[in-house]
Design an enzyme around this catalytic site. Sequence first.
Site, PDB file in Angstrom:
ATOM      1  N   LYS A   1       0.833  -1.212   0.000  1.00 18.25           N
ATOM      2  CA  LYS A   1       0.000   0.000   0.000  1.00 18.25           C
ATOM      3  C   LYS A   1       0.864   1.256   0.000  1.00 18.25           C
TER       4      LYS A   1
ATOM      5  N   GLY B   1       9.603 -21.934  15.776  1.00 16.68           N
ATOM      6  CA  GLY B   1       8.774 -22.690  16.720  1.00 16.68           C
ATOM      7  C   GLY B   1       8.517 -24.071  16.148  1.00 16.68           C
TER       8      GLY B   1
ATOM      9  N   GLY C   1      -0.331 -13.995 -13.690  1.00 16.65           N
ATOM     10  CA  GLY C   1      -1.463 -13.982 -12.754  1.00 16.65           C
ATOM     11  C   GLY C   1      -2.095 -12.601 -12.671  1.00 16.65           C
TER      12      GLY C   1
ATOM     13  N   VAL D   1       0.410 -20.109 -18.474  1.00 18.51           N
ATOM     14  CA  VAL D   1       1.878 -20.040 -18.481  1.00 18.51           C
ATOM     15  C   VAL D   1       2.455 -21.425 -18.216  1.00 18.51           C
TER      16      VAL D   1
ATOM     17  N   VAL E   1       0.769 -16.154  -8.707  1.00 19.09           N
ATOM     18  CA  VAL E   1      -0.251 -17.171  -8.995  1.00 19.09           C
ATOM     19  C   VAL E   1      -0.853 -17.763  -7.714  1.00 19.09           C
TER      20      VAL E   1
ATOM     21  N   ARG F   1      -0.913 -18.063  -3.155  1.00 17.28           N
ATOM     22  CA  ARG F   1      -0.017 -18.336  -2.030  1.00 17.28           C
ATOM     23  C   ARG F   1      -0.358 -19.697  -1.445  1.00 17.28           C
TER      24      ARG F   1
ATOM     25  N   ASP G   1      -3.828 -17.522   7.269  1.00 15.76           N
ATOM     26  CA  ASP G   1      -3.555 -18.081   5.944  1.00 15.76           C
ATOM     27  C   ASP G   1      -3.262 -19.581   5.972  1.00 15.76           C
TER      28      ASP G   1
ATOM     29  N   HIS H   1     -23.402  15.251   2.029  1.00 19.08           N
ATOM     30  CA  HIS H   1     -23.204  15.653   0.639  1.00 19.08           C
ATOM     31  C   HIS H   1     -22.112  16.717   0.563  1.00 19.08           C
TER      32      HIS H   1
HETATM   33  P1  FAD Z   1       1.492 -14.154   8.183  1.00 19.02           P
HETATM   34  O1  FAD Z   1       1.248 -12.711   8.122  1.00 19.02           O
HETATM   35  O2  FAD Z   1       2.057 -14.826   6.987  1.00 19.02           O
HETATM   36  O3  FAD Z   1       2.463 -14.384   9.437  1.00 19.02           O
HETATM   37  C1  FAD Z   1       2.982 -15.632   9.757  1.00 19.02           C
HETATM   38  C2  FAD Z   1       4.218 -15.436  10.607  1.00 19.02           C
HETATM   39  O4  FAD Z   1       4.601 -16.685  11.125  1.00 19.02           O
HETATM   40  C3  FAD Z   1       5.423 -14.915   9.824  1.00 19.02           C
HETATM   41  O5  FAD Z   1       5.973 -13.808  10.478  1.00 19.02           O
HETATM   42  C4  FAD Z   1       6.390 -16.090   9.835  1.00 19.02           C
HETATM   43  O6  FAD Z   1       7.749 -15.699   9.856  1.00 19.02           O
HETATM   44  C5  FAD Z   1       6.011 -16.785  11.121  1.00 19.02           C
HETATM   45  N1  FAD Z   1       6.356 -18.198  11.158  1.00 19.02           N
HETATM   46  C6  FAD Z   1       6.102 -19.159  10.242  1.00 19.02           C
HETATM   47  N2  FAD Z   1       6.522 -20.361  10.663  1.00 19.02           N
HETATM   48  C7  FAD Z   1       7.073 -20.156  11.893  1.00 19.02           C
HETATM   49  C8  FAD Z   1       7.673 -21.004  12.851  1.00 19.02           C
HETATM   50  N3  FAD Z   1       7.786 -22.334  12.663  1.00 19.02           N
HETATM   51  N4  FAD Z   1       8.136 -20.455  13.982  1.00 19.02           N
HETATM   52  C9  FAD Z   1       8.040 -19.122  14.218  1.00 19.02           C
HETATM   53  N5  FAD Z   1       7.452 -18.284  13.355  1.00 19.02           N
HETATM   54  C10 FAD Z   1       6.980 -18.790  12.215  1.00 19.02           C
HETATM   55  N6  FAD Z   1      -4.285  -8.955   3.002  1.00 19.02           N
HETATM   56  C11 FAD Z   1      -5.194  -8.002   3.252  1.00 19.02           C
HETATM   57  O7  FAD Z   1      -6.163  -8.252   3.971  1.00 19.02           O
HETATM   58  N7  FAD Z   1      -5.066  -6.745   2.709  1.00 19.02           N
HETATM   59  C12 FAD Z   1      -4.044  -6.428   1.897  1.00 19.02           C
HETATM   60  O8  FAD Z   1      -3.957  -5.287   1.432  1.00 19.02           O
HETATM   61  C13 FAD Z   1      -3.071  -7.406   1.602  1.00 19.02           C
HETATM   62  N8  FAD Z   1      -2.023  -7.128   0.802  1.00 19.02           N
HETATM   63  C14 FAD Z   1      -1.088  -8.084   0.558  1.00 19.02           C
HETATM   64  C15 FAD Z   1      -0.047  -7.785  -0.303  1.00 19.02           C
HETATM   65  C16 FAD Z   1       0.916  -8.725  -0.591  1.00 19.02           C
HETATM   66  C17 FAD Z   1       2.053  -8.375  -1.523  1.00 19.02           C
HETATM   67  C18 FAD Z   1       0.845 -10.011   0.029  1.00 19.02           C
HETATM   68  C19 FAD Z   1       1.904 -11.033  -0.238  1.00 19.02           C
HETATM   69  C20 FAD Z   1      -0.196 -10.325   0.876  1.00 19.02           C
HETATM   70  C21 FAD Z   1      -1.180  -9.368   1.141  1.00 19.02           C
HETATM   71  N9  FAD Z   1      -2.275  -9.647   1.964  1.00 19.02           N
HETATM   72  C22 FAD Z   1      -3.220  -8.695   2.200  1.00 19.02           C
HETATM   73  C23 FAD Z   1      -2.448 -10.960   2.612  1.00 19.02           C
HETATM   74  C24 FAD Z   1      -1.992 -10.890   4.075  1.00 19.02           C
HETATM   75  O9  FAD Z   1      -0.650 -10.472   4.125  1.00 19.02           O
HETATM   76  C25 FAD Z   1      -2.152 -12.244   4.739  1.00 19.02           C
HETATM   77  O10 FAD Z   1      -3.474 -12.705   4.567  1.00 19.02           O
HETATM   78  C26 FAD Z   1      -1.846 -12.150   6.221  1.00 19.02           C
HETATM   79  O11 FAD Z   1      -0.542 -11.692   6.443  1.00 19.02           O
HETATM   80  C27 FAD Z   1      -2.025 -13.507   6.892  1.00 19.02           C
HETATM   81  O12 FAD Z   1      -1.755 -13.376   8.251  1.00 19.02           O
HETATM   82  P2  FAD Z   1      -1.251 -14.607   9.131  1.00 19.02           P
HETATM   83  O13 FAD Z   1      -1.129 -14.080  10.519  1.00 19.02           O
HETATM   84  O14 FAD Z   1      -2.085 -15.785   8.879  1.00 19.02           O
HETATM   85  O15 FAD Z   1       0.207 -14.990   8.560  1.00 19.02           O
HETATM   86  P1  NAI Z   2      -4.714 -14.793  -6.700  1.00 20.51           P
HETATM   87  O1  NAI Z   2      -5.300 -16.112  -6.391  1.00 20.51           O
HETATM   88  O2  NAI Z   2      -5.463 -13.563  -6.371  1.00 20.51           O
HETATM   89  O3  NAI Z   2      -4.409 -14.706  -8.259  1.00 20.51           O
HETATM   90  C1  NAI Z   2      -3.628 -15.657  -8.940  1.00 20.51           C
HETATM   91  C2  NAI Z   2      -3.979 -15.614 -10.406  1.00 20.51           C
HETATM   92  O4  NAI Z   2      -3.027 -16.405 -11.123  1.00 20.51           O
HETATM   93  C3  NAI Z   2      -5.363 -16.189 -10.711  1.00 20.51           C
HETATM   94  O5  NAI Z   2      -6.120 -15.245 -11.426  1.00 20.51           O
HETATM   95  C4  NAI Z   2      -5.049 -17.437 -11.524  1.00 20.51           C
HETATM   96  O6  NAI Z   2      -6.034 -17.721 -12.505  1.00 20.51           O
HETATM   97  C5  NAI Z   2      -3.711 -17.063 -12.167  1.00 20.51           C
HETATM   98  N1  NAI Z   2      -2.926 -18.232 -12.607  1.00 20.51           N
HETATM   99  C6  NAI Z   2      -2.711 -19.394 -11.936  1.00 20.51           C
HETATM  100  N2  NAI Z   2      -1.964 -20.238 -12.699  1.00 20.51           N
HETATM  101  C7  NAI Z   2      -1.691 -19.609 -13.854  1.00 20.51           C
HETATM  102  C8  NAI Z   2      -0.970 -19.951 -15.047  1.00 20.51           C
HETATM  103  N3  NAI Z   2      -0.372 -21.135 -15.188  1.00 20.51           N
HETATM  104  N4  NAI Z   2      -0.894 -19.046 -16.041  1.00 20.51           N
HETATM  105  C9  NAI Z   2      -1.507 -17.842 -15.924  1.00 20.51           C
HETATM  106  N5  NAI Z   2      -2.200 -17.454 -14.826  1.00 20.51           N
HETATM  107  C10 NAI Z   2      -2.292 -18.330 -13.801  1.00 20.51           C
HETATM  108  O7  NAI Z   2      -3.257 -14.808  -6.018  1.00 20.51           O
HETATM  109  P2  NAI Z   2      -2.201 -13.652  -5.792  1.00 20.51           P
HETATM  110  O8  NAI Z   2      -2.504 -12.464  -6.612  1.00 20.51           O
HETATM  111  O9  NAI Z   2      -0.873 -14.296  -5.922  1.00 20.51           O
HETATM  112  O10 NAI Z   2      -2.438 -13.274  -4.278  1.00 20.51           O
HETATM  113  C11 NAI Z   2      -2.325 -14.272  -3.249  1.00 20.51           C
HETATM  114  C12 NAI Z   2      -3.229 -13.949  -2.112  1.00 20.51           C
HETATM  115  O11 NAI Z   2      -2.722 -12.882  -1.361  1.00 20.51           O
HETATM  116  C13 NAI Z   2      -4.620 -13.531  -2.554  1.00 20.51           C
HETATM  117  O12 NAI Z   2      -5.452 -14.655  -2.663  1.00 20.51           O
HETATM  118  C14 NAI Z   2      -5.077 -12.635  -1.480  1.00 20.51           C
HETATM  119  O13 NAI Z   2      -5.795 -13.395  -0.550  1.00 20.51           O
HETATM  120  C15 NAI Z   2      -3.790 -12.130  -0.830  1.00 20.51           C
HETATM  121  N6  NAI Z   2      -3.619 -10.721  -1.173  1.00 20.51           N
HETATM  122  C16 NAI Z   2      -4.583  -9.847  -0.786  1.00 20.51           C
HETATM  123  C17 NAI Z   2      -4.491  -8.523  -1.123  1.00 20.51           C
HETATM  124  C18 NAI Z   2      -5.581  -7.609  -0.721  1.00 20.51           C
HETATM  125  O14 NAI Z   2      -6.386  -7.958   0.111  1.00 20.51           O
HETATM  126  N7  NAI Z   2      -5.661  -6.408  -1.269  1.00 20.51           N
HETATM  127  C19 NAI Z   2      -3.356  -7.992  -1.863  1.00 20.51           C
HETATM  128  C20 NAI Z   2      -2.408  -9.007  -2.245  1.00 20.51           C
HETATM  129  C21 NAI Z   2      -2.547 -10.304  -1.874  1.00 20.51           C
END
Ligand code: FAD
Ligand code: NAI
Length: 470
Positions: free
Chosen positions: A54, A118, A183, A240, A274, A276, A316, A448
Amino acid sequence: MVGEHSFDVVVIGSGPGGYIAAIRASQLKLSVALVEKYPTLGGTCLNVGCIPSKALLDSSEQYYNAVHRFAKHGIKIPPPELDFSQMVARKAQVVEENSRGVELLMKKNKVAVFHGIGRFASPTTVEVVNKEEIIALKARHIIIATGSKPATLPGITVDKKRIITSTEALSLPEVPRELVVIGGGVIGMELGTVFARLGARVKVVEYLDRIIGTFDRALGKELLKISRQLGMEFFLQHAVQSVEYVNIDRIQVKAVNSEGSPVFIEGDYCLVAVGRRPYTEGLNLEAAGLTTDAKGFIPVDENCRTSVPHIWAIGDVVRGPMLAHKAEEEGAAVAERIAGGKPLIHYHLIPNVVYTWPEVASVGYSEEQLKESQRPYRVGQFPFLASGRARASMDTEGFVKVLADPLSDEILGVHIIGPRAADLIAEATLAMEFKAAAEDIGRICHAHPTFSEALKEASLAASGLGALNM
Ligand code: FAD
Ligand code: NAI
């Protein structure tokens, strides 16, 4: 050296799921330990996810506005110069401030933080393994909140140099000249638009016939149109198969189109977005008597309880949308359950947002889902073009769509693409949590001029009363 401690609750993972669980458990007078393998707290969300993405989205939008929109506002400036390293440095500072904030929250709430991996030694003991020592934490309850990692495809080796995931994309040394994004999901569109606004030629290769495929189709269609206007190219219905280096600083993506023909797309970077995958490596789940399902998730019931009653899993690493706010809700709910409470999460009402500009936001059922379940519905739509507030800020793209039951008028789904959609969706979520009718929102006085009037107008349209400003 081996140390040993006992806690009511041990949380593994300090992302939004884990640290919120720890805070709520502590508020409920439970003794709590939080285990995190990285030196910084906050997990994916704070370090390499929500927050840094963000920060870059905001910076790239500011830059774009300075280049393309200031003049229309009557602000004349010399052509702005992009200082990308400063942009990335600011992002890093935002991350650091937020991570320090979580550290402070842990101190304030008397949560004992242990850094190290952990791993289960038994169903009731988590060992924290770091370079110096192994510490045994005995626990009455254990919450697994280990999150997720980027997925990849067979045929692709992510080398983190030019074939990258979102993690590397957030800290690139330069703006790519040509970025191929695999993706067209949430990450592909958010980070794709960041680099498109900064001047990269962005090509998105998507397997489906639409982008942001989990959202109501109309939103993907509108975002596709707007992103094309931004100069992004889309290869829809392209699967892909592989990514290769053609030389030291150039990659080539091979895809197969809907006719089955191979298509080659080149760039200087390739972002693999593609999806997570749940992350459980190193946890030694067997020692706890747990296994993962076929997709790698830890199976849990509707209350996030695993098959071992005192072990819980959230965020997650379990079923459901991979969203920070979903992880947070589960974290707080599990802590409350451990303390004897009976909280409920309405999974159906978890809002979903894409932070492009305009933003995309949704809650409830999409039109496609309602059609599929043969549930009748009424549609009310209002375009931002008809909003005075949107015209004042030149943010006239997009619309609000409200889906309501034709008999009871209960709101079934709200889908927004437009300015501040991420904030507007909260009103819709609140209304739906209280089972409001479309007419209810339509009869609430909205200030408004605001973007929120578009939700009122779409609700009036869905209720059958009719929009007033269209
Ligand atoms: P995580 O945030 O993944 O945290 C897990 C933690 O566990 C990590 O710090 C890891 O190091 C630790 N861990 C793992 N295994 C061990 C172990 N064995 N011992 C100790 N520690 C460990 N979601 C939104 O809602 N809004 C968004 O705008 C958004 N943007 C995103 C943008 C990107 C680029 C990405 C990649 C994700 C985004 N997400 C967004 C998704 C969001 O980040 C995840 O859904 C969220 O972080 C999940 O939270 P969590 O607590 O389950 O796990
Ligand atoms: P995503 O599931 O949103 O998108 C992956 C895309 O890749 C899909 O549209 C799928 O059809 C495509 N794909 C898969 N295999 C393919 C192939 N072989 N060739 C071409 N396209 C292919 O996953 P993304 O964008 O990686 O994000 C992962 C997760 O992270 C999301 O599901 C979301 O939950 C979280 N996230 C949330 C955000 C938010 O809340 N604003 C921001 C970023 C991530």
